[in-house]
Design a protein around this motif. Structure first.
Motif, mmCIF file in Angstrom:
data_model
loop_
_atom_site.group_PDB
_atom_site.id
_atom_site.type_symbol
_atom_site.label_atom_id
_atom_site.label_comp_id
_atom_site.label_asym_id
_atom_site.label_seq_id
_atom_site.Cartn_x
_atom_site.Cartn_y
_atom_site.Cartn_z
ATOM 1 N N SER A 168 0.881 -1.163 0.072
ATOM 2 C CA SER A 168 0.066 0.031 0.044
ATOM 3 C C SER A 168 0.897 1.062 0.165
ATOM 4 O O SER A 168 2.164 1.310 -0.020
ATOM 5 C CB SER A 168 -1.052 -0.163 1.145
ATOM 6 N N GLY A 169 0.318 2.569 -0.106
ATOM 7 C CA GLY A 169 1.090 3.553 0.199
ATOM 8 C C GLY A 169 2.122 3.982 -1.064
ATOM 9 O O GLY A 169 1.985 3.565 -2.136
ATOM 10 N N ASP A 194 -0.146 11.823 2.675
ATOM 11 C CA ASP A 194 -1.405 11.177 2.785
ATOM 12 C C ASP A 194 -1.592 9.718 2.352
ATOM 13 O O ASP A 194 -2.100 9.347 1.342
ATOM 14 C CB ASP A 194 -2.611 11.920 2.121
ATOM 15 N N THR A 195 -1.107 8.925 3.203
ATOM 16 C CA THR A 195 -1.099 7.579 3.093
ATOM 17 C C THR A 195 -1.816 6.688 4.405
ATOM 18 O O THR A 195 -2.003 7.242 5.443
ATOM 19 C CB THR A 195 0.386 6.966 2.848
ATOM 20 N N PRO A 196 -1.949 5.516 4.351
ATOM 21 C CA PRO A 196 -2.467 4.662 5.526
ATOM 22 C C PRO A 196 -1.620 4.675 6.719
ATOM 23 O O PRO A 196 -1.964 4.105 7.786
ATOM 24 C CB PRO A 196 -2.637 3.193 4.900
ATOM 25 N N PHE A 197 -0.538 5.223 6.346
ATOM 26 C CA PHE A 197 0.451 5.391 7.527
ATOM 27 C C PHE A 197 -0.345 6.062 8.954
ATOM 28 O O PHE A 197 0.124 5.631 10.012
ATOM 29 C CB PHE A 197 1.785 6.270 7.167
ATOM 30 N N PRO A 225 0.520 11.114 -2.168
ATOM 31 C CA PRO A 225 1.422 9.972 -2.491
ATOM 32 C C PRO A 225 1.767 9.678 -3.638
ATOM 33 O O PRO A 225 3.075 9.356 -4.080
ATOM 34 C CB PRO A 225 0.501 8.817 -1.904
#
Length: 257
Positions: A14-15, A184-187, A208
């Motif tokens: 992801s990301g 702006d990621t799932p982090f 991202p």
């Protein structure tokens, strides 16, 4: 040129890792996506049209790291680039964060890079070529409140990368770091579940896709360091030159967690 280059990417389900893999595939490279979740990797793979592979990998497991690197070399004959991207963060005050979490974060964010690097280096040194790109963070240059554990891991990544770069000079193997600010990621689903920090730094938050494009171009450039966003690079240099003054001037602005 990145065409036909074999690029191993950790944390690629992801990301930034996934987006970088997509772009590399479009460039004609062969990205090898590595992450812990087979299901997420399969979903990630479905969105990549070009040649690529997926590998289930836990970077805290040295046996898995060695096995994956050996398999890739056996199948492809080479690894041209290693993008050490796996990592996570949690933002809590030092009194609230358990000591064990400091160790877990260091095991993934820092020791994961050490394990992957050590596994691939004999191959790259034997070929006399290769590129290791370590994703650190702006946090590795500028410490902020409620990120003591995360910041320490990224300082370690930068220290490791800078020392390794000197050690490998003249070997044909290069070492580079990427130091991004907030993306702006799932982090942030784990790092900032309440959303307060992300709300406070919206003005600095990068898309991202933008970061992934910069990383791909950076891989092809041979440069040693990439600081993002570009407007933050000057602030990082100022902080390193005048840390005490910078702390006094920026404490309230940086204390957003």
């Amino acid at each position: 040129m990145l065409k036909d280059k074999v690029v191993v990417i950790t944390g690629a389900s992801s990301g930034i890792g996934l987006l970088t893999a997509r772009l590399l595939s479009e460039e004609g490279a062969v990205p090898i996506l590595a992450a812990r979740s087979r299901q997420k990797l399969a979903e990630a793979s479905s969105g990549i049209a070009g040649k690529h592979e997926i590998k289930v990998l836990d970077v805290t497991r040295e046996d898995q790291v060695k096995q994956m690197i050996n398999e890739i070399i056996a199948d492809h004959g080479q690894i041209d680039i290693l993008l050490n991207n796996a990592g996570y963060g949690q933002f809590e005050s030092i009194v609230d964060m358990p000591s064990e979490e400091f160790g877990r974060m260091m095991d993934v964010n820092y020791m994961g890079i050490v394990r992957c690097t050590k596994a691939v280096l004999p191959h790259m040194l034997g070929r006399g070529s290769g590129r290791i790109v370590n994703v650190a963070s702006m946090a590795g240059k500028i410490g902020t409140a409620k990120s003591t554990a995360y910041t320490a891991t990224k300082h370690a990544v930068l220290g490791f990368s800078n020392a390794l770069r000197q050690e490998l000079r003249g070997t044909g193997v290069t070492v580079s770091t990427v130091n991004p600010g907030p993306i702006d990621t799932p982090f942030f689903e784990l790092a900032d579940p309440a959303g307060g920090y992300t709300s406070n730094v919206k003005w600095l938050m990068m898309k991202p896709e933008y970061v992934a494009r910069k990383i791909v171009r950076f891989m092809d450039s041979g440069k040693e360091e990439l600081n993002l966003p570009l407007k933050a690079a000057a602030a990082m240099r100022f902080y390193q030159l005048c840390p005490r003054l910078a702390d006094r001037l920026t404490y309230r602005m940086m204390n957003k967690k």
